[in-house]
Design a protein around this motif. Structure first.
Motif, PDB file in Angstrom:
ATOM      1  N   HIS A 193      -9.344 -40.454 -17.989  1.00  0.00           N
ATOM      2  CA  HIS A 193      -7.993 -40.097 -18.414  1.00  0.00           C
ATOM      3  C   HIS A 193      -7.180 -41.338 -18.774  1.00  0.00           C
ATOM      4  O   HIS A 193      -6.586 -41.415 -19.846  1.00  0.00           O
ATOM      5  CB  HIS A 193      -7.316 -39.322 -17.290  1.00  0.00           C
ATOM      6  CG  HIS A 193      -6.021 -38.698 -17.704  1.00  0.00           C
ATOM      7  ND1 HIS A 193      -5.903 -37.887 -18.796  1.00  0.00           N
ATOM      8  CD2 HIS A 193      -4.781 -38.779 -17.162  1.00  0.00           C
ATOM      9  CE1 HIS A 193      -4.645 -37.489 -18.917  1.00  0.00           C
ATOM     10  NE2 HIS A 193      -3.943 -38.023 -17.937  1.00  0.00           N
ATOM     11  N   GLN A 194      -7.180 -42.314 -17.865  1.00  0.00           N
ATOM     12  CA  GLN A 194      -6.298 -43.463 -18.079  1.00  0.00           C
ATOM     13  C   GLN A 194      -6.939 -44.493 -19.001  1.00  0.00           C
ATOM     14  O   GLN A 194      -6.271 -45.077 -19.846  1.00  0.00           O
ATOM     15  CB  GLN A 194      -5.934 -44.092 -16.739  1.00  0.00           C
ATOM     16  CG  GLN A 194      -5.130 -43.130 -15.892  1.00  0.00           C
ATOM     17  CD  GLN A 194      -4.770 -43.710 -14.544  1.00  0.00           C
ATOM     18  OE1 GLN A 194      -4.864 -44.902 -14.313  1.00  0.00           O
ATOM     19  NE2 GLN A 194      -4.368 -42.841 -13.635  1.00  0.00           N
ATOM     20  N   GLY A 225      -8.237 -42.060 -22.286  1.00  0.00           N
ATOM     21  CA  GLY A 225      -7.047 -41.325 -22.738  1.00  0.00           C
ATOM     22  C   GLY A 225      -5.929 -42.274 -23.113  1.00  0.00           C
ATOM     23  O   GLY A 225      -5.243 -42.097 -24.123  1.00  0.00           O
ATOM     24  N   GLY A 226      -5.743 -43.316 -22.298  1.00  0.00           N
ATOM     25  CA  GLY A 226      -4.689 -44.296 -22.576  1.00  0.00           C
ATOM     26  C   GLY A 226      -4.929 -45.022 -23.881  1.00  0.00           C
ATOM     27  O   GLY A 226      -4.014 -45.256 -24.673  1.00  0.00           O
ATOM     28  N   SER A 279      -6.546 -43.856 -26.428  1.00  0.00           N
ATOM     29  CA  SER A 279      -6.298 -42.912 -27.526  1.00  0.00           C
ATOM     30  C   SER A 279      -4.807 -42.754 -27.763  1.00  0.00           C
ATOM     31  O   SER A 279      -4.346 -42.714 -28.906  1.00  0.00           O
ATOM     32  CB  SER A 279      -6.885 -41.538 -27.194  1.00  0.00           C
ATOM     33  OG  SER A 279      -8.242 -41.660 -26.922  1.00  0.00           O
ATOM     34  N   GLN A 280      -4.043 -42.692 -26.658  1.00  0.00           N
ATOM     35  CA  GLN A 280      -2.608 -42.482 -26.785  1.00  0.00           C
ATOM     36  C   GLN A 280      -1.967 -43.634 -27.565  1.00  0.00           C
ATOM     37  O   GLN A 280      -1.086 -43.439 -28.397  1.00  0.00           O
ATOM     38  CB  GLN A 280      -1.978 -42.372 -25.400  1.00  0.00           C
ATOM     39  CG  GLN A 280      -0.516 -41.969 -25.437  1.00  0.00           C
ATOM     40  CD  GLN A 280       0.034 -41.771 -24.048  1.00  0.00           C
ATOM     41  OE1 GLN A 280      -0.333 -42.482 -23.115  1.00  0.00           O
ATOM     42  NE2 GLN A 280       0.914 -40.802 -23.900  1.00  0.00           N
ATOM     43  N   THR A 286      -4.140 -37.955 -28.744  1.00  0.00           N
ATOM     44  CA  THR A 286      -3.734 -37.270 -27.513  1.00  0.00           C
ATOM     45  C   THR A 286      -4.418 -37.932 -26.322  1.00  0.00           C
ATOM     46  O   THR A 286      -5.584 -38.316 -26.411  1.00  0.00           O
ATOM     47  CB  THR A 286      -4.135 -35.777 -27.563  1.00  0.00           C
ATOM     48  OG1 THR A 286      -5.502 -35.713 -27.963  1.00  0.00           O
ATOM     49  CG2 THR A 286      -3.271 -35.019 -28.539  1.00  0.00           C
ATOM     50  N   PRO A 287      -3.677 -38.092 -25.222  1.00  0.00           N
ATOM     51  CA  PRO A 287      -4.236 -38.817 -24.068  1.00  0.00           C
ATOM     52  C   PRO A 287      -5.167 -37.953 -23.231  1.00  0.00           C
ATOM     53  O   PRO A 287      -4.973 -37.789 -22.038  1.00  0.00           O
ATOM     54  CB  PRO A 287      -2.992 -39.222 -23.294  1.00  0.00           C
ATOM     55  CG  PRO A 287      -2.009 -38.153 -23.590  1.00  0.00           C
ATOM     56  CD  PRO A 287      -2.296 -37.679 -24.988  1.00  0.00           C
ATOM     57  N   THR A 288      -6.135 -37.380 -23.860  1.00  0.00           N
ATOM     58  CA  THR A 288      -7.056 -36.532 -23.095  1.00  0.00           C
ATOM     59  C   THR A 288      -8.490 -36.947 -23.383  1.00  0.00           C
ATOM     60  O   THR A 288      -8.784 -37.571 -24.386  1.00  0.00           O
ATOM     61  CB  THR A 288      -6.905 -35.043 -23.481  1.00  0.00           C
ATOM     62  OG1 THR A 288      -7.090 -34.941 -24.885  1.00  0.00           O
ATOM     63  CG2 THR A 288      -5.566 -34.498 -23.079  1.00  0.00           C
TER      64      THR A 288
END
Lengths: 264, 318
Positions: free
Chosen positions: B238-239, B242-243, B245-246, B251-253
């Motif tokens: 996630h972090q 995801g981070g 990507s954000q 999207t941070p997923t």
């Protein structure tokens, strides 16, 4: 005067481990990796410096790199990693690409100078570890390419060099090239010089001349056949002469007698 | 089946901050542990311009491990080849292989972060065609070194792997005769399909020389530890991913966040072995057990490497 070992083109980890142990036990201040001295496949100075840096503890690691041959941000990252992994022992000697290197990497050889200047500027900005952007004739960082989306207008290199200011030497050909704009020392004949040593007596004569003309670092290159033995002999019988303004005759006599007995 | 351990990226995430030098020293200790435990190799990864100082130069990191170890193979899973000049990668990886007596494996991938490509002035949309050209350059330079060498049989080129999830990447690997590195979130059935796609693209219809799977693995019979490990995995997915990507406007997923147990073989030794055997039956012959997680404490990761070596390694290698 300081002394550096020009590391021979070895492609064997056991030899490199032996050289590392000998460097730590000797009086060498620097290990130096030159670029482009042999067929590339046999010798990658960056990899050599990483490996030897891992098995030495105190010597400065002087590495000659070609600035401007490929993207300077990658070079900045590579050198920052090396400096961080060796707890800040890196000294960088930067030089321009040669004509054969330009051709090999698909660059215009006539742009070697401008590519070099831009690359050195990027190195310095990137090592500052602050957000930066750069616009030059050859590189724009970040590219801000439309197809890559709406990205930030600056980049920040996140592998930080261990040293606050990585020493950067500019390799010149000794013809009086000026790099005041960059404010960096030139690794020219007056400051650091490579000396091939196969005879200790001849080496002393040449080193005397180098010392007299203000050489700061003598980079010693031995015959690759037995580097570790040659290093030890050099550190016993040559470097002590340059450890004081004057070396008493009694010490020199003792040194020479020991050398005769040892058959060196 | 070969079994290696991964993936080290020298990160310093917010939960476990440390300097690059400290992480590097830890990695060398980990490498010695992995070698003593009997694993085949250790694998490194690459990213750049991420807050945690992710290792941007894994070939250099490999050099440090190789000189500190005697038998262990060292590989990249993966190096972001389109972001580099292929001549530099070809020469550096060849030298690593040469100096280590053939202990270096080069795994390459496309890379996916817009930010990394843009910093280097590369259009991300071109990464596939760049990769195609880079793979050809690697092969041609290595071949030229072998042909032009007087060292004869003493030389070996790095084993080449391509990290692949999409069909186009699998087919590209097939065209170049490279080994495969497949994602651990896959089902065994997907491996079977990928191998078929690979053979179809291979000029001789040949299978990959090696089929590696990167899969999160953890041996524990404790439900509390299992929960901690899964939490660490979710943080990583996630972090970390995801981070990233954000920051690129995505999207941070990460798909694994909603189903982390699909990404990891975790539990008692028998359960972990069973899960690995399923992939082995599907054609995987090299497991890169992703035990290292920068969000988990070092002592915990080291104990897990030991537990895996004692309870799983002998069974799945056989």
């Amino acid at each position: 005067m300081r002394f550096g070992l020009v590391v021979p083109d070895v492609a064997d980890l056991n030899v490199m481990r032996r050289i590392g142990a000998a460097v730590d036990e000797s009086a060498f201040d620097v290990v130096c990796f030159l670029n482009g001295t042999g067929p590339a496949a046999w010798w990658d100075p960056v990899v050599g410096a990483e490996a030897l840096g891992e098995v030495t503890t105190h010597a400065r690691i002087m590495l000659e790199v070609v600035a401007g041959v490929e993207h300077p941000l990658l070079l900045a990252e590579s050198l920052a990693s090396l400096d961080a992994a060796t707890t800040g022992r890196l000294e960088v000697i930067a030089r321009r690409q040669r004509a054969n290197e330009s051709h090999e990497f698909g660059n215009n050889p006539r742009a070697a100078d401008s590519r070099f200047s831009e690359a050195v500027e990027v190195l310095q900005r990137a090592w500052g570890c602050r957000p930066f952007r750069f616009t030059g004739e050859h590189w724009t960082i970040p590219g801000r390419l439309e197809s890559n989306g709406d990205l930030s207008t600056a980049v920040q290199m996140t592998t930080r060099p261990n040293q606050l200011d990585v020493p950067l030497w500019i390799l010149t050909d000794g013809t009086g090239e000026r790099f005041e704009r960059l404010g960096r020392p030139a690794a020219s004949r007056s400051r650091a010089q490579v000396l091939d040593v196969d005879d200790l007596d001849l080496a002393v004569a040449r080193l005397d001349r180098m010392a007299a003309t203000g050489t700061a670092i003598a980079l010693i290159r031995f015959s690759p056949s037995d580097t570790t033995a040659a290093m030890l002999a050099f550190c016993r019988y040559v470097t002590p002469r340059y450890g004081a303004v004057e070396l008493p005759g009694i010490v020199i006599d003792s040194m020479l007698r020991h050398r005769d007995l040892a058959g060196q | 089946m070969k079994v290696s351990v991964g993936l080290w990226g020298l990160q310093s995430p917010w939960l476990r901050p440390a300097s690059f030098g400290f992480r590097s020293k830890e990695l060398l200790e980990d490498a010695s542990l992995v070698e003593e435990a009997g694993f085949s190799g250790i694998w490194l990864s690459e990213h750049r311009l991420w807050y945690d100082g992710y290792d941007p130069a894994p070939l250099q990191t490999a050099a440090r491990i190789l000189i500190r170890t005697e038998r262990l193979r060292v590989g990249t899973a993966v190096m972001l080849l389109p972001q580099h000049h292929p001549i530099t990668v070809a020469e550096r990886s060849f030298f690593l292989s040469r100096m280590s007596g053939g202990r270096f494996d080069l795994g390459v991938g496309l890379g996916y972060r817009n930010l990394e490509f843009d910093a280097l002035g590369i259009e991300r949309a071109r990464r596939g065609s760049i990769m195609e050209a880079c793979l050809a350059t690697l092969r041609s330079r290595w071949t030229a070194h072998l042909v032009g060498s007087s060292a004869g049989s003493g030389l070996s080129v790095p084993a080449l792997f391509v990290g692949a999830t999409a069909r186009r990447s699998i087919e590209r690997a097939g065209r170049h005769g490279a080994g495969l590195i497949l994602p651990g979130g896959w089902e065994p059935e997907q491996v079977v399909v990928a191998l078929s796609q690979y053979r179809s693209a291979s000029p001789e219809g040949a299978p990959p020389p090696e089929v590696a799977l990167i899969r999160h693995c953890w041996v524990t019979e404790s439900t509390i530890e299992k929960a901690a490990v899964v939490e660490g995995l979710v943080r990583l997915l996630h972090q970390q991913y995801g981070g990233m990507s954000q920051l690129d406007g995505g999207t941070p997923t990460h798909p694994g966040v909603s189903d982390p147990l699909g990404e990891i073989s975790v539990g008692a030794p028998s359960a972990v072995i069973e899960s690995i055997e399923d992939f082995k039956s599907a054609g995987v012959n090299h497991l890169i057990a992703r035990i290292h997680n920068p969000y988990l404490p070092t002592h915990m990761v080291r104990r897990a490497i030991g537990d895996f070596a004692a309870n799983v390694l002998p069974k799945v290698v056989a």
